[in-house]
Write a protein that holds these residues in place. Structure first.
Motif, PDB file in Angstrom:
ATOM      1  N   SER A 138      -9.142  45.568  26.351  1.00 36.11           N
ATOM      2  CA  SER A 138     -10.192  44.730  25.360  1.00 36.11           C
ATOM      3  C   SER A 138     -11.531  45.564  25.973  1.00 36.11           C
ATOM      4  N   LEU A 139     -11.847  46.239  25.256  1.00 39.23           N
ATOM      5  CA  LEU A 139     -13.246  47.344  25.813  1.00 39.23           C
ATOM      6  C   LEU A 139     -14.779  46.357  24.809  1.00 39.23           C
ATOM      7  N   TYR A 140     -15.734  46.902  25.995  1.00 38.36           N
ATOM      8  CA  TYR A 140     -16.839  46.034  25.250  1.00 38.36           C
ATOM      9  C   TYR A 140     -17.898  46.908  25.883  1.00 38.36           C
ATOM     10  N   ILE A 141     -18.888  47.618  25.318  1.00 41.77           N
ATOM     11  CA  ILE A 141     -20.073  48.045  25.303  1.00 41.77           C
ATOM     12  C   ILE A 141     -21.404  47.420  25.039  1.00 41.77           C
ATOM     13  N   LEU A 142     -22.094  47.505  25.586  1.00 41.70           N
ATOM     14  CA  LEU A 142     -22.986  47.017  25.392  1.00 41.70           C
ATOM     15  C   LEU A 142     -24.458  47.515  25.497  1.00 41.70           C
ATOM     16  N   GLU A 143     -25.472  48.085  24.664  1.00 43.80           N
ATOM     17  CA  GLU A 143     -26.794  48.679  24.540  1.00 43.80           C
ATOM     18  C   GLU A 143     -27.687  47.745  24.781  1.00 43.80           C
ATOM     19  N   ILE A 144     -28.925  47.901  25.350  1.00 46.43           N
ATOM     20  CA  ILE A 144     -30.117  47.221  24.640  1.00 46.43           C
ATOM     21  C   ILE A 144     -31.223  48.033  24.981  1.00 46.43           C
ATOM     22  N   ARG A 145     -31.500  48.531  23.811  1.00 42.39           N
ATOM     23  CA  ARG A 145     -33.462  49.195  24.042  1.00 42.39           C
ATOM     24  C   ARG A 145     -34.548  48.299  23.781  1.00 42.39           C
ATOM     25  N   HIS A 146     -35.104  48.494  24.272  1.00 34.72           N
ATOM     26  CA  HIS A 146     -36.583  48.265  24.281  1.00 34.72           C
ATOM     27  C   HIS A 146     -37.672  48.998  24.688  1.00 34.72           C
ATOM     28  N   ASN A 147     -38.659  49.301  23.550  1.00 34.89           N
ATOM     29  CA  ASN A 147     -40.046  50.169  23.998  1.00 34.89           C
ATOM     30  C   ASN A 147     -39.652  51.851  23.491  1.00 34.89           C
ATOM     31  N   ASN A 148     -38.800  51.394  22.775  1.00 34.96           N
ATOM     32  CA  ASN A 148     -37.751  53.388  22.185  1.00 34.96           C
ATOM     33  C   ASN A 148     -37.139  53.217  23.786  1.00 34.96           C
ATOM     34  N   GLU A 149     -36.477  53.017  24.219  1.00 37.27           N
ATOM     35  CA  GLU A 149     -35.904  53.515  25.413  1.00 37.27           C
ATOM     36  C   GLU A 149     -34.468  52.843  25.855  1.00 37.27           C
ATOM     37  N   LYS A 150     -33.596  53.577  26.073  1.00 37.33           N
ATOM     38  CA  LYS A 150     -31.946  52.171  26.383  1.00 37.33           C
ATOM     39  C   LYS A 150     -32.509  51.378  27.695  1.00 37.33           C
ATOM     40  N   ILE A 151     -32.654  50.005  27.760  1.00 32.84           N
ATOM     41  CA  ILE A 151     -32.663  50.043  28.926  1.00 32.84           C
ATOM     42  C   ILE A 151     -31.544  49.326  30.266  1.00 32.84           C
ATOM     43  N   VAL A 152     -30.505  48.964  29.688  1.00 33.60           N
ATOM     44  CA  VAL A 152     -29.370  48.504  29.680  1.00 33.60           C
ATOM     45  C   VAL A 152     -28.750  49.028  29.253  1.00 33.60           C
ATOM     46  N   GLN A 153     -27.086  49.453  30.032  1.00 32.04           N
ATOM     47  CA  GLN A 153     -25.656  49.527  29.589  1.00 32.04           C
ATOM     48  C   GLN A 153     -24.829  48.974  30.105  1.00 32.04           C
ATOM     49  N   TYR A 154     -24.003  48.695  29.648  1.00 33.06           N
ATOM     50  CA  TYR A 154     -23.014  47.492  29.839  1.00 33.06           C
ATOM     51  C   TYR A 154     -21.486  48.071  29.865  1.00 33.06           C
ATOM     52  N   TYR A 155     -20.839  48.390  30.737  1.00 32.06           N
ATOM     53  CA  TYR A 155     -19.278  49.007  29.742  1.00 32.06           C
ATOM     54  C   TYR A 155     -17.562  48.352  30.764  1.00 32.06           C
ATOM     55  N   SER A 156     -17.179  47.842  29.801  1.00 34.72           N
ATOM     56  CA  SER A 156     -15.646  47.324  30.138  1.00 34.72           C
ATOM     57  C   SER A 156     -14.407  47.600  29.821  1.00 34.72           C
ATOM     58  N   PRO A 157     -14.167  48.478  30.023  1.00 36.02           N
ATOM     59  CA  PRO A 157     -13.635  48.922  29.632  1.00 36.02           C
ATOM     60  C   PRO A 157     -11.353  48.150  29.535  1.00 36.02           C
ATOM     61  N   MET A 158     -12.012  47.034  30.358  1.00 35.91           N
ATOM     62  CA  MET A 158     -10.173  46.443  30.662  1.00 35.91           C
ATOM     63  C   MET A 158     -10.387  45.173  30.385  1.00 35.91           C
ATOM     64  N   SER A 159     -11.427  44.576  29.838  1.00 34.17           N
ATOM     65  CA  SER A 159     -11.334  42.693  30.728  1.00 34.17           C
ATOM     66  C   SER A 159     -13.160  42.412  30.049  1.00 34.17           C
ATOM     67  N   HIS A 160     -12.776  40.773  29.801  1.00 37.98           N
ATOM     68  CA  HIS A 160     -13.437  40.324  29.675  1.00 37.98           C
ATOM     69  C   HIS A 160     -15.346  40.599  30.053  1.00 37.98           C
ATOM     70  N   PRO A 161     -16.490  40.808  30.205  1.00 39.48           N
ATOM     71  CA  PRO A 161     -17.804  40.451  30.796  1.00 39.48           C
ATOM     72  C   PRO A 161     -17.677  38.770  30.864  1.00 39.48           C
ATOM     73  N   TYR A 162     -16.751  38.284  30.839  1.00 33.89           N
ATOM     74  CA  TYR A 162     -17.584  36.925  31.415  1.00 33.89           C
ATOM     75  C   TYR A 162     -16.622  36.458  33.059  1.00 33.89           C
ATOM     76  N   GLU A 163     -15.897  37.557  33.404  1.00 32.63           N
ATOM     77  CA  GLU A 163     -14.921  37.600  34.333  1.00 32.63           C
ATOM     78  C   GLU A 163     -15.705  37.319  35.651  1.00 32.63           C
ATOM     79  N   VAL A 164     -17.235  37.531  35.353  1.00 36.32           N
ATOM     80  CA  VAL A 164     -18.092  38.388  37.001  1.00 36.32           C
ATOM     81  C   VAL A 164     -18.595  37.189  37.592  1.00 36.32           C
ATOM     82  N   VAL A 165     -18.562  36.886  38.181  1.00 38.92           N
ATOM     83  CA  VAL A 165     -19.369  35.829  38.608  1.00 38.92           C
ATOM     84  C   VAL A 165     -20.249  36.319  39.582  1.00 38.92           C
ATOM     85  N   THR A 166     -21.698  36.457  39.207  1.00 39.63           N
ATOM     86  CA  THR A 166     -22.888  36.530  40.455  1.00 39.63           C
ATOM     87  C   THR A 166     -24.093  36.462  40.068  1.00 39.63           C
TER      88      THR A 166
END
Length: 188
Positions: A138-166
């Motif tokens: 499973s692959l997830y790519i998340l990009e978030i833009r704010h004020n015309n700028e990319k502020i967050v990129q999140y890439y999970s190429p093999m697993s679900h993003p909720y697997e992380v405890v932080t």
């Protein structure tokens, strides 16, 4: 299919060579690393550049001033699915595949939550790696833009993003966004 899996394996090899700052490594056997945004984008670009549809979705999203893009691909499916929210067009939300575009309705509570999170997110790019195999990619790519700028990129190429405890507040906010986006993904 073979090309996508080859690209995923190639990314994993490339990512081992990239300097990273480890953030989380927990019982869930997953870790998230902060990586330079240009390194992260160039690595997942190898995945999405195999399709004109994918290239166009990312290019169109770069024109949005404030919004969220979630790209999701699952092994066994030829094409990716995109869920895109444009905050500046009254939270216009669409789910796109190569052959369809569907409107998705976010609740007022979800819109407020996304707006509040967007205002406090710190600019960082994340790569997620999990050692446990789910039996399919499973692959997830998340990009978030704010004020015309990319502020967050999140890439999970093999697993679900909720697997992380932080305990990292910014990653928790990103996970909150992923939760809203995932619920929207399954809405009809």
């Amino acid at each position: 299919m073979k090309k996508e899996i080859g690209l995923l394996i190639g990314f994993l090899i490339l990512s081992a060579c990239t300097t990273r700052k480890e953030i989380v490594s927990t019982k869930s056997e997953c870790s998230v690393s902060i990586v330079p945004p240009e390194d992260l984008a160039s690595n997942y670009k190898a995945f999405y550049s195999s399709s004109y549809f994918n290239i166009n979705q990312f290019a169109d999203f770069d024109k949005i001033k404030n919004g969220i893009l979630m790209c999701r691909w699952n092994e066994g499916f030829k094409d990716s699915t995109f869920l895109i929210v444009d905050f500046d067009k009254e939270f216009n939300t669409v789910k796109k595949t190569k052959n369809s575009t569907e409107a998705v309705i976010l609740s007022l509570e979800e819109k407020k939550s996304l707006k509040n999170i967007l205002e406090i997110l710190k600019k960082e790019s994340y790569y997620q790696n999990c050692v446990r195999d789910h039996g399919h990619a499973s692959l997830y790519i998340l990009e978030i833009r704010h004020n015309n700028e990319k502020i967050v990129q999140y890439y999970s190429p093999m697993s679900h993003p909720y697997e992380v405890v932080t305990s990292n507040a910014n990653i928790k906010l990103v996970q909150d966004i992923l939760g809203i986006m995932d619920r929207g993904y399954y809405r009809k």
